[in-house]
Motif scaffolding. Sequence first.
Motif, PDB file in Angstrom:
ATOM      1  N   VAL A 192     -10.246  -3.500   0.986  1.00  0.00           N
ATOM      2  CA  VAL A 192      -9.764  -3.796  -0.370  1.00  0.00           C
ATOM      3  C   VAL A 192     -10.172  -2.675  -1.327  1.00  0.00           C
ATOM      4  O   VAL A 192      -9.366  -2.198  -2.127  1.00  0.00           O
ATOM      5  CB  VAL A 192     -10.324  -5.161  -0.863  1.00  0.00           C
ATOM      6  N   MET A 193     -11.429  -2.247  -1.222  1.00  0.00           N
ATOM      7  CA  MET A 193     -11.902  -1.181  -2.107  1.00  0.00           C
ATOM      8  C   MET A 193     -11.187   0.134  -1.820  1.00  0.00           C
ATOM      9  O   MET A 193     -10.847   0.877  -2.748  1.00  0.00           O
ATOM     10  CB  MET A 193     -13.415  -1.003  -1.955  1.00  0.00           C
ATOM     11  N   GLY A 194     -10.946   0.429  -0.545  1.00  0.00           N
ATOM     12  CA  GLY A 194     -10.235   1.652  -0.187  1.00  0.00           C
ATOM     13  C   GLY A 194      -8.825   1.675  -0.753  1.00  0.00           C
ATOM     14  O   GLY A 194      -8.384   2.677  -1.325  1.00  0.00           O
ATOM     15  N   GLU A 195      -8.118   0.574  -0.598  1.00  0.00           N
ATOM     16  CA  GLU A 195      -6.750   0.500  -1.138  1.00  0.00           C
ATOM     17  C   GLU A 195      -6.765   0.576  -2.662  1.00  0.00           C
ATOM     18  O   GLU A 195      -5.928   1.254  -3.264  1.00  0.00           O
ATOM     19  CB  GLU A 195      -6.073  -0.786  -0.678  1.00  0.00           C
ATOM     20  N   SER A 196      -7.716  -0.081  -3.282  1.00  0.00           N
ATOM     21  CA  SER A 196      -7.814  -0.048  -4.746  1.00  0.00           C
ATOM     22  C   SER A 196      -8.089   1.367  -5.238  1.00  0.00           C
ATOM     23  O   SER A 196      -7.532   1.801  -6.255  1.00  0.00           O
ATOM     24  CB  SER A 196      -8.925  -0.981  -5.221  1.00  0.00           C
ATOM     25  N   LEU A 197      -8.952   2.089  -4.535  1.00  0.00           N
ATOM     26  CA  LEU A 197      -9.244   3.465  -4.920  1.00  0.00           C
ATOM     27  C   LEU A 197      -8.022   4.355  -4.756  1.00  0.00           C
ATOM     28  O   LEU A 197      -7.751   5.213  -5.603  1.00  0.00           O
ATOM     29  CB  LEU A 197     -10.421   4.006  -4.103  1.00  0.00           C
ATOM     30  N   LEU A 198      -7.264   4.142  -3.681  1.00  0.00           N
ATOM     31  CA  LEU A 198      -6.026   4.909  -3.506  1.00  0.00           C
ATOM     32  C   LEU A 198      -5.056   4.668  -4.660  1.00  0.00           C
ATOM     33  O   LEU A 198      -4.448   5.605  -5.179  1.00  0.00           O
ATOM     34  CB  LEU A 198      -5.364   4.547  -2.178  1.00  0.00           C
ATOM     35  N   TRP A 199      -4.907   3.415  -5.048  1.00  0.00           N
ATOM     36  CA  TRP A 199      -4.038   3.092  -6.180  1.00  0.00           C
ATOM     37  C   TRP A 199      -4.546   3.755  -7.460  1.00  0.00           C
ATOM     38  O   TRP A 199      -3.763   4.326  -8.230  1.00  0.00           O
ATOM     39  CB  TRP A 199      -3.919   1.585  -6.381  1.00  0.00           C
ATOM     40  N   ALA A 200      -5.844   3.666  -7.703  1.00  0.00           N
ATOM     41  CA  ALA A 200      -6.409   4.220  -8.938  1.00  0.00           C
ATOM     42  C   ALA A 200      -6.223   5.733  -9.013  1.00  0.00           C
ATOM     43  O   ALA A 200      -5.752   6.271 -10.028  1.00  0.00           O
ATOM     44  CB  ALA A 200      -7.892   3.856  -9.041  1.00  0.00           C
ATOM     45  N   VAL A 201      -6.562   6.421  -7.938  1.00  0.00           N
ATOM     46  CA  VAL A 201      -6.420   7.876  -7.925  1.00  0.00           C
ATOM     47  C   VAL A 201      -4.940   8.261  -8.000  1.00  0.00           C
ATOM     48  O   VAL A 201      -4.567   9.205  -8.708  1.00  0.00           O
ATOM     49  CB  VAL A 201      -7.097   8.482  -6.674  1.00  0.00           C
ATOM     50  N   MET A 250     -10.605  11.123 -17.105  1.00  0.00           N
ATOM     51  CA  MET A 250      -9.990  10.765 -15.827  1.00  0.00           C
ATOM     52  C   MET A 250     -10.877   9.835 -15.002  1.00  0.00           C
ATOM     53  O   MET A 250     -10.379   8.862 -14.438  1.00  0.00           O
ATOM     54  CB  MET A 250      -9.639  12.020 -15.037  1.00  0.00           C
ATOM     55  N   LEU A 251     -12.177  10.118 -14.919  1.00  0.00           N
ATOM     56  CA  LEU A 251     -13.059   9.263 -14.120  1.00  0.00           C
ATOM     57  C   LEU A 251     -13.142   7.840 -14.685  1.00  0.00           C
ATOM     58  O   LEU A 251     -13.005   6.874 -13.929  1.00  0.00           O
ATOM     59  CB  LEU A 251     -14.447   9.885 -13.975  1.00  0.00           C
ATOM     60  N   PRO A 252     -13.324   7.679 -16.005  1.00  0.00           N
ATOM     61  CA  PRO A 252     -13.294   6.297 -16.524  1.00  0.00           C
ATOM     62  C   PRO A 252     -11.946   5.610 -16.293  1.00  0.00           C
ATOM     63  O   PRO A 252     -11.909   4.414 -16.005  1.00  0.00           O
ATOM     64  CB  PRO A 252     -13.577   6.468 -18.017  1.00  0.00           C
ATOM     65  N   ALA A 253     -10.852   6.364 -16.395  1.00  0.00           N
ATOM     66  CA  ALA A 253      -9.529   5.775 -16.143  1.00  0.00           C
ATOM     67  C   ALA A 253      -9.409   5.323 -14.693  1.00  0.00           C
ATOM     68  O   ALA A 253      -8.902   4.233 -14.404  1.00  0.00           O
ATOM     69  CB  ALA A 253      -8.423   6.776 -16.482  1.00  0.00           C
ATOM     70  N   ILE A 291      -8.782   1.406 -13.550  1.00  0.00           N
ATOM     71  CA  ILE A 291      -7.638   1.054 -12.710  1.00  0.00           C
ATOM     72  C   ILE A 291      -8.110   0.553 -11.348  1.00  0.00           C
ATOM     73  O   ILE A 291      -7.526  -0.369 -10.772  1.00  0.00           O
ATOM     74  CB  ILE A 291      -6.664   2.243 -12.580  1.00  0.00           C
ATOM     75  N   PHE A 292      -9.204   1.124 -10.831  1.00  0.00           N
ATOM     76  CA  PHE A 292      -9.793   0.645  -9.578  1.00  0.00           C
ATOM     77  C   PHE A 292     -10.185  -0.826  -9.706  1.00  0.00           C
ATOM     78  O   PHE A 292      -9.883  -1.634  -8.832  1.00  0.00           O
ATOM     79  CB  PHE A 292     -11.019   1.498  -9.219  1.00  0.00           C
ATOM     80  N   GLY A 293     -10.845  -1.180 -10.793  1.00  0.00           N
ATOM     81  CA  GLY A 293     -11.256  -2.573 -11.010  1.00  0.00           C
ATOM     82  C   GLY A 293     -10.072  -3.508 -11.118  1.00  0.00           C
ATOM     83  O   GLY A 293     -10.074  -4.602 -10.531  1.00  0.00           O
ATOM     84  N   VAL A 294      -9.046  -3.088 -11.848  1.00  0.00           N
ATOM     85  CA  VAL A 294      -7.845  -3.914 -11.997  1.00  0.00           C
ATOM     86  C   VAL A 294      -7.140  -4.076 -10.648  1.00  0.00           C
ATOM     87  O   VAL A 294      -6.768  -5.190 -10.263  1.00  0.00           O
ATOM     88  CB  VAL A 294      -6.887  -3.306 -13.051  1.00  0.00           C
ATOM     89  N   ALA A 295      -6.985  -2.978  -9.913  1.00  0.00           N
ATOM     90  CA  ALA A 295      -6.321  -3.044  -8.605  1.00  0.00           C
ATOM     91  C   ALA A 295      -7.115  -3.904  -7.630  1.00  0.00           C
ATOM     92  O   ALA A 295      -6.528  -4.681  -6.861  1.00  0.00           O
ATOM     93  CB  ALA A 295      -6.151  -1.628  -8.041  1.00  0.00           C
ATOM     94  N   GLN A 296      -8.423  -3.795  -7.674  1.00  0.00           N
ATOM     95  CA  GLN A 296      -9.262  -4.592  -6.779  1.00  0.00           C
ATOM     96  C   GLN A 296      -9.127  -6.075  -7.095  1.00  0.00           C
ATOM     97  O   GLN A 296      -8.996  -6.900  -6.188  1.00  0.00           O
ATOM     98  CB  GLN A 296     -10.716  -4.149  -6.910  1.00  0.00           C
ATOM     99  N   SER A 297      -9.128  -6.426  -8.368  1.00  0.00           N
ATOM    100  CA  SER A 297      -9.009  -7.849  -8.706  1.00  0.00           C
ATOM    101  C   SER A 297      -7.619  -8.381  -8.368  1.00  0.00           C
ATOM    102  O   SER A 297      -7.484  -9.519  -7.913  1.00  0.00           O
ATOM    103  CB  SER A 297      -9.388  -8.078 -10.166  1.00  0.00           C
ATOM    104  N   ILE A 298      -6.580  -7.564  -8.534  1.00  0.00           N
ATOM    105  CA  ILE A 298      -5.230  -7.980  -8.155  1.00  0.00           C
ATOM    106  C   ILE A 298      -5.152  -8.196  -6.642  1.00  0.00           C
ATOM    107  O   ILE A 298      -4.618  -9.204  -6.171  1.00  0.00           O
ATOM    108  CB  ILE A 298      -4.173  -6.947  -8.622  1.00  0.00           C
ATOM    109  N   LYS A 299      -5.702  -7.254  -5.885  1.00  0.00           N
ATOM    110  CA  LYS A 299      -5.682  -7.356  -4.423  1.00  0.00           C
ATOM    111  C   LYS A 299      -6.454  -8.579  -3.942  1.00  0.00           C
ATOM    112  O   LYS A 299      -5.975  -9.324  -3.082  1.00  0.00           O
ATOM    113  CB  LYS A 299      -6.271  -6.074  -3.821  1.00  0.00           C
ATOM    114  N   LEU A 300      -7.630  -8.802  -4.506  1.00  0.00           N
ATOM    115  CA  LEU A 300      -8.431  -9.960  -4.091  1.00  0.00           C
ATOM    116  C   LEU A 300      -7.751 -11.273  -4.463  1.00  0.00           C
ATOM    117  O   LEU A 300      -7.754 -12.219  -3.686  1.00  0.00           O
ATOM    118  CB  LEU A 300      -9.832  -9.886  -4.696  1.00  0.00           C
ATOM    119  N   SER A 301      -7.148 -11.330  -5.661  1.00  0.00           N
ATOM    120  CA  SER A 301      -6.483 -12.578  -6.059  1.00  0.00           C
ATOM    121  C   SER A 301      -5.214 -12.802  -5.248  1.00  0.00           C
ATOM    122  O   SER A 301      -4.895 -13.936  -4.907  1.00  0.00           O
ATOM    123  CB  SER A 301      -6.188 -12.590  -7.557  1.00  0.00           C
ATOM    124  N   SER A 302      -4.490 -11.745  -4.908  1.00  0.00           N
ATOM    125  CA  SER A 302      -3.278 -11.920  -4.100  1.00  0.00           C
ATOM    126  C   SER A 302      -3.629 -12.334  -2.676  1.00  0.00           C
ATOM    127  O   SER A 302      -2.924 -13.119  -2.061  1.00  0.00           O
ATOM    128  CB  SER A 302      -2.416 -10.666  -4.101  1.00  0.00           C
TER     129      SER A 302
END
Length: 135
Positions: free
Chosen positions: A76-85, A112-115, A119-130
């Motif tokens: 989940v974290m790997g996919e979220s990081l890919l989305w964020a980057v 860029m790093l804070p962004a 986005i990593f946090g948002v993507a991770q929460s979306i992935k976990l909730s889905s």
Amino acid sequence: MSTVLDKKEKKFLVKFMLHIAMFLAVLAISVVMNETNDLSIYSTGFLAISPVIPVIFLLRLVVNHYRSLDEYIQRVMGESLLWAVGVVGCAAMAYGLLSEMVEVPTISPAFMLPAIAVIFGVAQSIKLSSDTHEE
């Protein structure tokens, strides 16, 4: 087992917050020292990049924590990081191309790093909730 996990997570969060506090302290000190002193270009350069030092230690902490997680959370974290980057990279490229053709305000790359983190946090929460809704 959940008590051990809770202790481990709390310990990680405390260390994480300490690293963030160190980053903010070094950032504040470097800005104040730069504005209040007439320093050489080398000293000013060191002050400018000195806040990165606590971030490097923070990165080490996060990588070690990541390695201790189970495979599902790592995925989940790997996919979220890919989305964020990917999102930040595409936005940066689009903004750069736009700035070649249209007058736009400049944006510091320091954001860029804070962004990516947001986005990593948002993507991770979306992935976990889905994933929770699929079960």
